[in-house]
Scaffold this motif. Structure first.
Motif, PDB file in Angstrom:
ATOM      1  N   ARG A   1      -9.369  -7.025  58.149  1.00 57.43           N
ATOM      2  CA  ARG A   1      -9.647  -5.617  57.894  1.00 57.43           C
ATOM      3  C   ARG A   1      -9.127  -4.761  59.042  1.00 57.43           C
ATOM      4  O   ARG A   1      -8.583  -3.678  58.827  1.00 57.43           O
ATOM      5  CB  ARG A   1     -11.150  -5.390  57.703  1.00 57.43           C
ATOM      6  N   ALA A   2      -9.259  -5.262  60.281  1.00 57.35           N
ATOM      7  CA  ALA A   2      -8.737  -4.540  61.448  1.00 57.35           C
ATOM      8  C   ALA A   2      -7.213  -4.469  61.427  1.00 57.35           C
ATOM      9  O   ALA A   2      -6.621  -3.617  62.100  1.00 57.35           O
ATOM     10  CB  ALA A   2      -9.221  -5.207  62.738  1.00 57.35           C
TER      11      ALA A   2
ATOM     12  N   ASN B   1      -5.787  -3.615  58.802  1.00 55.31           N
ATOM     13  CA  ASN B   1      -5.609  -2.664  57.700  1.00 55.31           C
ATOM     14  C   ASN B   1      -5.176  -3.343  56.409  1.00 55.31           C
ATOM     15  O   ASN B   1      -4.405  -2.766  55.625  1.00 55.31           O
ATOM     16  CB  ASN B   1      -4.634  -1.550  58.084  1.00 55.31           C
ATOM     17  N   ARG B   2      -5.662  -4.546  56.194  1.00 54.11           N
ATOM     18  CA  ARG B   2      -5.340  -5.259  54.964  1.00 54.11           C
ATOM     19  C   ARG B   2      -6.415  -4.975  53.907  1.00 54.11           C
ATOM     20  O   ARG B   2      -7.597  -5.251  54.141  1.00 54.11           O
ATOM     21  CB  ARG B   2      -5.279  -6.772  55.227  1.00 54.11           C
ATOM     22  N   PRO B   3      -6.021  -4.404  52.755  1.00 51.22           N
ATOM     23  CA  PRO B   3      -7.010  -4.129  51.707  1.00 51.22           C
ATOM     24  C   PRO B   3      -7.532  -5.420  51.063  1.00 51.22           C
ATOM     25  O   PRO B   3      -8.588  -5.417  50.439  1.00 51.22           O
ATOM     26  CB  PRO B   3      -6.227  -3.284  50.695  1.00 51.22           C
TER      27      PRO B   3
ATOM     28  N   SER C   1      -8.554  -8.100  52.655  1.00 49.68           N
ATOM     29  CA  SER C   1      -9.079  -8.836  53.808  1.00 49.68           C
ATOM     30  C   SER C   1      -9.988  -9.996  53.411  1.00 49.68           C
ATOM     31  O   SER C   1      -9.925 -11.071  54.019  1.00 49.68           O
ATOM     32  CB  SER C   1      -9.810  -7.888  54.766  1.00 49.68           C
TER      33      SER C   1
END
Length: 196
Positions: free
Chosen positions: A147-148, A150-152, A154
């Motif tokens: 998530r850090a 920026n993966r949707p 995650s």
């Protein structure tokens, strides 16, 4: 070890409980739950077998303590990775390198926790859910890293990472080939880099 694992309560002798939990964790990994006896654990812990009942009423209580030791160990590792700094990719790759460093152990006995979780999954006494809780800790940490980045996706990526690790541990153990863990670890690191 943590205070929780030491069991430093009133009337306990410091160290015995800790040694029993560490021995249980080791012997359960090497022999499995069903084959392990309290005498096996007592022997490795260098504690008279009768003393086990002072700390643990049943073998399942000792298995539960070993599960908690795995959870605590995972918390320590992930906290250290978080403090390591760097990018989320760096932290994920450091985790993979840690797995690869244990390749000889994986070749001999499999994943220290995955093998236990797999065996406990066949039970319905609550220990199966406790094992799942520990596996969830790893998935949740990995999901935060993705998530850090920026993966949707995650959560799916975290599942893929943990599944890849469990699969390479199983194959490393089944084939007794520690270099399989090395090559698959490199592939996982390349995969992580490709996600940026």
């Amino acid at each position: 070890m943590t205070d929780l694992e030491k069991g430093a309560g009133a009337g306990t002798k410091p160290g015995k409980r800790q040694r029993l939990v560490a021995a249980a964790t080791q012997v359960l990994h090497e022999q499995g739950v069903e084959k392990t006896t309290l005498a096996d654990i007592a022997r490795v812990a260098e504690v008279p077998v009768g003393n086990i009942y002072y700390y643990f009423k049943t073998k399942d209580d000792l298995v539960a303590a070993a599960i908690e030791a795995h959870a605590q160990g995972l918390r320590v590792v992930t906290a250290a990775l978080d403090q390591h700094g760097g990018t989320p990719q760096d932290r994920l790759k450091a985790l993979v390198r840690g797995w690869v460093e244990q390749r000889e152990l994986a070749a001999r006995y499999g994943c220290p926790f995955g093998t236990l979780a797999s065996e406990l999954d066949k039970r319905t006494d609550g220990l199966d859910r406790e094992a799942a809780r520990v596996m969830r800790l790893l998935i949740d940490w990995a999901e935060r890293q993705f998530r850090a980045m920026n993966r949707p996706d995650s959560y799916d990526l975290a599942i893929s990472l943990v599944a890849a690790y469990q699969g390479m541990s199983l194959l490393t153990n089944t084939l007794r080939d520690p270099e399989l863990m090395t090559s698959q670890g490199r592939r996982l690191e390349q995969w992580i880099d490709s996600l940026v």
